[in-house]
Structures are given as structure tokens and as C-alpha cells.
Design an enzyme around this catalytic site. Sequence first.
Site, PDB file in Angstrom:
ATOM      1  N   GLU A   1     -37.178   6.115  -8.705  1.00 25.30           N
ATOM      2  CA  GLU A   1     -37.878   4.860  -9.012  1.00 25.30           C
ATOM      3  C   GLU A   1     -38.090   4.074  -7.723  1.00 25.30           C
ATOM      4  O   GLU A   1     -37.159   3.948  -6.913  1.00 25.30           O
ATOM      5  CB  GLU A   1     -37.066   4.012  -9.998  1.00 25.30           C
ATOM      6  CG  GLU A   1     -37.872   2.844 -10.513  1.00 25.30           C
ATOM      7  CD  GLU A   1     -37.105   1.996 -11.547  1.00 25.30           C
ATOM      8  OE1 GLU A   1     -37.756   1.371 -12.396  1.00 25.30           O
ATOM      9  OE2 GLU A   1     -35.876   1.981 -11.488  1.00 25.30           O
TER      10      GLU A   1
ATOM     11  N   ALA B   1     -27.719   0.768  -8.625  1.00 25.62           N
ATOM     12  CA  ALA B   1     -27.549   1.786  -9.665  1.00 25.62           C
ATOM     13  C   ALA B   1     -28.913   2.065 -10.263  1.00 25.62           C
ATOM     14  O   ALA B   1     -29.819   1.233 -10.200  1.00 25.62           O
ATOM     15  CB  ALA B   1     -26.570   1.310 -10.742  1.00 25.62           C
TER      16      ALA B   1
ATOM     17  N   ASN C   1     -31.421   6.703 -14.618  1.00 25.34           N
ATOM     18  CA  ASN C   1     -31.917   8.027 -14.994  1.00 25.34           C
ATOM     19  C   ASN C   1     -31.406   8.387 -16.392  1.00 25.34           C
ATOM     20  O   ASN C   1     -30.206   8.257 -16.676  1.00 25.34           O
ATOM     21  CB  ASN C   1     -31.430   9.070 -13.988  1.00 25.34           C
ATOM     22  CG  ASN C   1     -31.619   8.615 -12.556  1.00 25.34           C
ATOM     23  OD1 ASN C   1     -32.724   8.445 -12.080  1.00 25.34           O
ATOM     24  ND2 ASN C   1     -30.500   8.389 -11.878  1.00 25.34           N
TER      25      ASN C   1
ATOM     26  N   HIS D   1     -25.839  -2.868 -17.846  1.00 24.84           N
ATOM     27  CA  HIS D   1     -27.252  -2.982 -17.472  1.00 24.84           C
ATOM     28  C   HIS D   1     -27.943  -1.620 -17.525  1.00 24.84           C
ATOM     29  O   HIS D   1     -28.991  -1.462 -18.164  1.00 24.84           O
ATOM     30  CB  HIS D   1     -27.339  -3.570 -16.060  1.00 24.84           C
ATOM     31  CG  HIS D   1     -28.730  -3.796 -15.568  1.00 24.84           C
ATOM     32  ND1 HIS D   1     -29.312  -5.043 -15.513  1.00 24.84           N
ATOM     33  CD2 HIS D   1     -29.672  -2.938 -15.089  1.00 24.84           C
ATOM     34  CE1 HIS D   1     -30.533  -4.938 -15.042  1.00 24.84           C
ATOM     35  NE2 HIS D   1     -30.776  -3.663 -14.776  1.00 24.84           N
ATOM     36  N   GLU D   2     -27.353  -0.630 -16.859  1.00 21.09           N
ATOM     37  CA  GLU D   2     -28.007   0.677 -16.790  1.00 21.09           C
ATOM     38  C   GLU D   2     -28.020   1.368 -18.151  1.00 21.09           C
ATOM     39  O   GLU D   2     -28.966   2.094 -18.475  1.00 21.09           O
ATOM     40  CB  GLU D   2     -27.304   1.553 -15.753  1.00 21.09           C
ATOM     41  CG  GLU D   2     -27.245   0.978 -14.348  1.00 21.09           C
ATOM     42  CD  GLU D   2     -28.602   0.529 -13.822  1.00 21.09           C
ATOM     43  OE1 GLU D   2     -29.630   1.155 -14.171  1.00 21.09           O
ATOM     44  OE2 GLU D   2     -28.643  -0.452 -13.068  1.00 21.09           O
TER      45      GLU D   2
ATOM     46  N   HIS E   1     -30.873   0.205 -20.232  1.00 22.04           N
ATOM     47  CA  HIS E   1     -32.115   0.874 -19.846  1.00 22.04           C
ATOM     48  C   HIS E   1     -32.333   2.179 -20.606  1.00 22.04           C
ATOM     49  O   HIS E   1     -33.472   2.661 -20.678  1.00 22.04           O
ATOM     50  CB  HIS E   1     -32.085   1.196 -18.358  1.00 22.04           C
ATOM     51  CG  HIS E   1     -32.527   0.090 -17.468  1.00 22.04           C
ATOM     52  ND1 HIS E   1     -33.700  -0.601 -17.653  1.00 22.04           N
ATOM     53  CD2 HIS E   1     -31.959  -0.426 -16.340  1.00 22.04           C
ATOM     54  CE1 HIS E   1     -33.836  -1.497 -16.683  1.00 22.04           C
ATOM     55  NE2 HIS E   1     -32.791  -1.419 -15.887  1.00 22.04           N
TER      56      HIS E   1
ATOM     57  N   GLU F   1     -36.407  -4.500 -16.650  1.00 19.69           N
ATOM     58  CA  GLU F   1     -35.346  -5.173 -15.900  1.00 19.69           C
ATOM     59  C   GLU F   1     -34.902  -6.497 -16.508  1.00 19.69           C
ATOM     60  O   GLU F   1     -33.715  -6.819 -16.494  1.00 19.69           O
ATOM     61  CB  GLU F   1     -35.770  -5.366 -14.450  1.00 19.69           C
ATOM     62  CG  GLU F   1     -36.092  -4.067 -13.723  1.00 19.69           C
ATOM     63  CD  GLU F   1     -34.912  -3.092 -13.682  1.00 19.69           C
ATOM     64  OE1 GLU F   1     -33.793  -3.491 -14.018  1.00 19.69           O
ATOM     65  OE2 GLU F   1     -35.142  -1.929 -13.313  1.00 19.69           O
TER      66      GLU F   1
ATOM     67  N   ARG G   1     -38.588  -0.874   3.030  1.00 19.11           N
ATOM     68  CA  ARG G   1     -39.021  -1.233   4.378  1.00 19.11           C
ATOM     69  C   ARG G   1     -39.912  -2.459   4.410  1.00 19.11           C
ATOM     70  O   ARG G   1     -39.788  -3.295   5.302  1.00 19.11           O
ATOM     71  CB  ARG G   1     -39.754  -0.045   5.014  1.00 19.11           C
ATOM     72  CG  ARG G   1     -38.805   1.079   5.409  1.00 19.11           C
ATOM     73  CD  ARG G   1     -39.552   2.286   5.912  1.00 19.11           C
ATOM     74  NE  ARG G   1     -38.636   3.424   6.065  1.00 19.11           N
ATOM     75  CZ  ARG G   1     -39.042   4.679   6.155  1.00 19.11           C
ATOM     76  NH1 ARG G   1     -40.329   4.964   6.098  1.00 19.11           N
ATOM     77  NH2 ARG G   1     -38.161   5.645   6.291  1.00 19.11           N
TER      78      ARG G   1
END
Length: 887
Positions: A166, A302, A305, A337-338, A341, A360, A821
Amino acid sequence: MHRSLLSTAVALALAALPALPVHAAAPAARTAQAETTTQLPRGVVPSHYEVSLTPDAAAGRFGARTVITLALARGMDSITLNAADLAFSRAEIVPAGGGAALPATVSVNAEAQTATFRFARPLAPGGYRLALDYSGIIGTQAVGLFSLDYPGAGGKQQRALYTQFENSDARRMIPSWDEPGYKATFKLDVTVPAGQMAVSNMPAANTATLADGRKRVSFAQSPKMSTYLLFLGVGDFERATASVDGTELGVITRRGALDQARFALDSSAAVLKEYNDYFGVRYPLPKLDNIAGPGQSQFFGAMENWGAIFTFEYALLLDPAISTQHDRQEVFATAAHEMAHQWFGDLVTMRWWDDLWLNEGFASWMESRMTARLHPEWNTRLGALNGRDAAMRRDSVAATHPVVQHIETVEQASQAFDEITYQKGEAVIRMLEAYVGEDAWRSGVRAYMKAHAYGNTVSDDLWRQIEKAANKPVTAIAHDFTLQPGVPLIRVGAPVCAGGKTTVALTQEEFSRDRPGKKPLAWRVPVIAQIGGNGKPASTLVAGGKGSLALPGCGAVVVNAGQSGYYRTLYAPKEFAALAGQFATLAPIDQIGLLSDSTALGMAGMQPASDVLDLARRAPLGADPQVWQRIASVLDGLHDRYAADAARQQRFDAFARARLAPVMAQVGWTARSGEASAVANLREQLIVVLGELGDANVVQEARRRYAAMQQDPAAVPGALRKVVTSVVAQHADAATWDALRASARVEKTPLVRDNLYVQLALGADRALAERALQLALTDEPGLTNSAAMISAVARRHPDLAFDFALAHQEQINRRVDASSRSRYFARLAGGSSDPAMVGKLNAYAGANLAAGARGDVEAAIAAIQDRVKVNAARLPEIDAWLARHPD
């Protein structure tokens, strides 16, 4: 990020708000129903990927073969899909029903991250299998397929492999339609060393030993899902499991660290039971693992997946040598949280990155809900304002964006993972749940899950189900708060008391820190108020810019009682003074809310900047620990604003120490049996903040304890070792810094070692900060710790860190994952108070960033300009207040 739920009284008050007329969808909402955004040619739909992978971890490369089952909607002589840093050796296509293979020539567009396969003759519409042989790169940062190195048993260096896809990096391992709307099934096999474990989204269906001693692990076919949710991990791992509602729940760690994942496993078991019930759709995969990896990323902690959550060790493991109560709460919150998802994001996925908040914001809200439900003793509901404040800071400047925003490029998608998407999204959901009622909200969520399982959605798909379940037109309010940016401001009129009732007029404006003259946007704002600290809440909807409330009783009025609303509250001086006088009697969450609003509005010049100090003076010693945490945070922030003037800073610090030292004396350095978890968290924060403020007692005690810890690690409890070391590191001289570095170099536990290297970058001494920056560019700290060290230097020396990073940009780019970046350099500079930094940032953006990838640069510039303006205009008010209050 620990946030809170509404109190029952507040939730009921909001649920009682009057219904609204149904409004037509705003233009942005209508366009959300249009054809899904894509960066690839339309007309090709993949349905299944068969991936065979052979990684060479030592060489940092992999070989692979992927066969994609797809359908062509029309005739075409070429197919274009996503591919990045892949070298193709063979490509051919075969009709799905059988027939001769047709070879393809390959052309790669590195800038667009695509590969185009051209055929000698046009392909007719229908089904095909596209077979591709290729090789790729195993990176050293958390992008695509990457490696993490760490010291193993006996000090021998170990290497493990993981994936991070992601938002748009599956294309670095699999040539694919790497966009969330292209869901497909996956069947993965991987060839690995015999002694290593391979893990993916699904359980292993078959393991075969090869002639050369390696093994091929074939995983069961996945359900239909987006490419960014595929996962692979390979390494010297250990696994522990539990069974929950027929699902095999697991944690996977490097060998020797499994015991440190026990709390995460136990927590995940409790959370999974709750989620199976809440969503009304049982977790659909046969297993759910949480895989720990050493190191860190500047982009994420984290990743959700499906069936194989990846979590960096600092957010999954609890090491008794250094872990704190705060760490324990973070481990729980991250897992919650994960796991949320697995439904919001994995089972039902946003159609395109415009609606990232559907993933999110909801996972953040469920994380908070589950923490409050399963660990009420942590009282995390008071922490909701931390996330809301973070969102409002970003949302109150021109460089903000709506929750639902149009995304065009990969860089824009990466930059969408911010405070607006997460924290504002969560705050809006909390407010809307309270408006429609908890039961109706859950019914709407359940209907949404059932209607869209294994599919893709936009925000209005959710609002439609909520409205149907609640019989309330929630869409109108939701559109106001998600389709336009900004923070509403509710101005409170003078209360009028008559006949035992208080009436108060409310006016809706807009809280903007850098556009004081702008015409305010309009919101329909749910508002709750009450008299003082224990009055009965009443609610209204401020629409059309005005509203009023009638409250039982007379006295000082608390607006946004319970702090469920996403808005700032501005009182007239007389009314604020009345509330300040009753500060000690207010509910703790409203004490924090008043501190929060008075800080933000004071710094913006909308009320006296010193009002927050009046509140800090009135806080009783016995106030809730989280109230004192907020006061400590406010004082620490003001300390930072005085950084350019040592004499003025010392005067302010004397006041701040005088307020906080008695609290520290009460809390003490030693935990008491049975103390509340919030007290442990407060102790940690007070030590850090008083260390920042130069409190001689705290600095001396930290040094004493650190010295004792070097002789006997048991001399300092694990929960205090990180904070003790941080105070020592901040005030270090050259000899102390060298000793800290020596400790880091010999440390064998990755979690402890990583923390020590970041501590080396916390020094207040500029010369030591420069040494830390130089060290960060070596291989010694570990390639994923370099960027974190430079960010830590930027905490106290933002200009130094930014200039250094820019001077070594090529080296820094190799140490920052590609997803970060475009934002990393801007965030280094964001804490600067030097107006010249604005020019530097603009020059950096002009030379390095596309016009659509400058969101973080614009946010950093807004923060710098705001800091310069506020420091000049508001600090004199603080100085004058300090002169009037020498005590």
C-alpha cells in the site's frame, strides 16, 4: 493514537437532535458515483493471479513467473499494466479456452510505472491467460518486496523478507492492475530455504522439498481482493496460535521473541470476537496472522494485509526491558486498528484513493471504540481530543484538504495518509454515530458490509445504508464535514437565565489560523451543551449560521459538552472567566476540551493567549492524570516557542516547572501497587517534559538512575528505562554520547537497539546533533533507522536536519521508503521558526516535486509561517502574564 467514545448522556443528547430535510448530494458526491478513476487503459479486467516466486535474499533479487487470468472487453493489440523495477524475459498470452500461445514484445515506461505487451495480431474480446517471466529487486526499505536485517542468536546477522504494497507497490513484485478497484483472487507459491518459514494471506496448502534442499510452499487461493493487500514474509520465524470462532489466530516473530507477542495475541483474540459480532459478518478467511518485523518506516507502523497483518516490532512486541504502559496501550490500539481493516478496507474496499478515509477513518474509530470497550480501566476516551486537535491544526490553514479529496497520482495517494484522513475522519464518524444513535449506526454498518462484501465503494454507499437504518438524513451533515475542508467555530453568546432555565445563542463561523478575513464556510453542526460539570446535556443543530439552546438550570455554560463535536468553541471573556472559575468542577474531558480550545484560539489571537495559563494555574493537584498530561503538553509546546530567546525561555520554564514539579512529586518515580494506568503514563510524560524544561531534580535523578542501570539493568524498572535514557541523551555531553553509542553497538535485541540509536539523535547540543546526523548515513544504525534518527534531530534542530538531508539527498532517498520521499523533507523542516525556511522548501519542491505532490510542503510552509507570526504576536502576551504572576 488513543481516542475516546462519547459518554452515554452525550450520545443520547446528540441522537435527540432534530431531523434534517434531505438535501441533494453536493457536486463532489455526485462525481464520486462516476466511472472509477484509473491510470491504466480501460477494457481489461484481471480476475486471478498465479504467482511463483523465488527470492535470493543474499543477492537482493528475485525471479518470478506470474500468470494472469483476464477478460478483454474489446479487441486490442496490446495490454498495459503496472510494473516497477521489473525486468521481463518472456511474455505470452493464451486464450482461456485453449489454443496456441501468442508471444508479446515488452516496452517499459519507468516514469509511469507501466509495462505494455504488444502482440503480432489483434486479440478478440474474451478470456485469456497472460504469462510473464521476470525478475525484480528486493529493497532495503519498506516498499514492494524488501529485506530487514537484525542481529540474531550469537550476534550473527539475520535477514528476513516482507512485503509492503500500500498504496501502489504490488507492481514492484507482481505485474498487475495495481489499483484498488481491480479486485482479483491470488494463488502464490514461493521457493525458500528449508529452515525458514513462509507466510502469506492464506494458509499453506502444500509444502514440497526440492532436490537442492530448498522447499516450495504453495498457499491456498485467496478471496477476491485488491493487489495492495497481498503479503509474503520469509524468515527464521516462530509462530503462536489461538482459535477464535473457528479462525486460527496467530502471531509470528523472529526466533526468540515469541513470548513478547503474547499480549498482542491475547488482545487480538478478544478483538476478533467483538468484531465478528459488531460487523454482522464473520471474519471470512481461515486464519489471521500478525507478523512482527524489526526496524521502522517513515510511512507506516503496521499494514492490514488480509489475513497477514504486518507490524513493526515496536508496535507489536512488549519487551520487559523497555516497554511502558503507553507501549502496551499502543500495541492494543494498533492491533485493533489493523483488525478493523479486515472488514473496512479488505472485505469492502474504497473504489479509488479519493475515499481512503473509508479505510483509515473507520479503522481509527473502531480502534478507539474497541480500546474503550475492552480496556475501560485505561480511560482512553479522554485521549480523543489528541487526535481531534492534530486534525484541527492541519485543517485550520489554507494548505488543508477535504476528507474526501480527488487523487490523481501515486504521490498524491501517498500524501493522503495524513491527519485529515485518519483523525478528522475518526472525529466526524464519532459525531455522526452519536447523531443517529449507536444501534442505528451499527445496523447501517452491518448492512453496508453485507451489501458490498468483496466489492468497492464510495462514501455515499455508506451514508445510504446509515440513513436507511436510522431514518435520519445523515448525508447532509456528512457532506458538510467530508466534502469541504476547514474547522467550524461556534461563538457562544451571553447566557440568559430566566425561570430556572438558561438560553444561549450560538453563531457558526470558521476557525482559520492563516486567513482571518476569509468568508466562513457553512456547516450543519451538531452541538451539545450543559450547565457546569454535571448539568443535563441538551442538543441542537446549528444550521444556516445560527442556533440556540435552552438548558435546565442556571450557571456557566459548557458548549461541546463531552467534546464529541468537530469544532472550536469561543466564549466571550466574561463567560470564559466563569468557566475558568469552575474549572476544577468540570468533567475531565471538558477540562481537556477547554484547555484545547483556549490554546488554539489564544495562539490564533481570538482570545488572550494567556487564558490557557489561567486554566493551568487553577487545575487542582488531584485533577485527572490525563488533564495533567494535557497541561504538560501545552507547557512543553510554549517552551519550544521560546527556543530563540534563552532568557525569556528561562522565565517561562520557571513557571512551568513550578506547576509540574508538585505533580511529579505526587506521582513519584516509583509505581505504586494498583495505581491507574493513566498515572504510569503521566509519570513517563512528566519526566520527559521536566527534562525538557531543565528541571535540575529530574535531570539529576535520571542521570543517577542511568548510571545505576549500567551497573545493574534491574536497578531501573523496564517502564522507565526509555524515558530515563531520553533525558540523559537530551542533556548529554560528548562522553555521555559516546557511552550511549557504545551501548547501542553491543545491544543484541533489535527493539532495544533501534530505540538507543534514535535516542542518540535527541541531544540538545548542536555538535552532538551533527554527529548523530553523520552517524545516520552509515550502515551502523541499520538502514531503516537512519531516517528516524534524522527526524529525531529535527525535533530540536529542524533547520540543521533539513539542510543536512538536502545536502545528502541521494543518500537520504536510499534510506527513506519511496512512499515517504515527497513528504519526508517537508516534515523535517515543518518545525522551523526561521522565515528563510519557506524559501528553502519552495526551492526543494520546485526541483524535486510535481505540482500535484506538494501537499506536505505546503503544510510545512503554513506551519512555519504560523509559528513565526504567533511567536511574534502572542509570546509578549505570555511574558506580560508571567510578569503579573511571579509566583
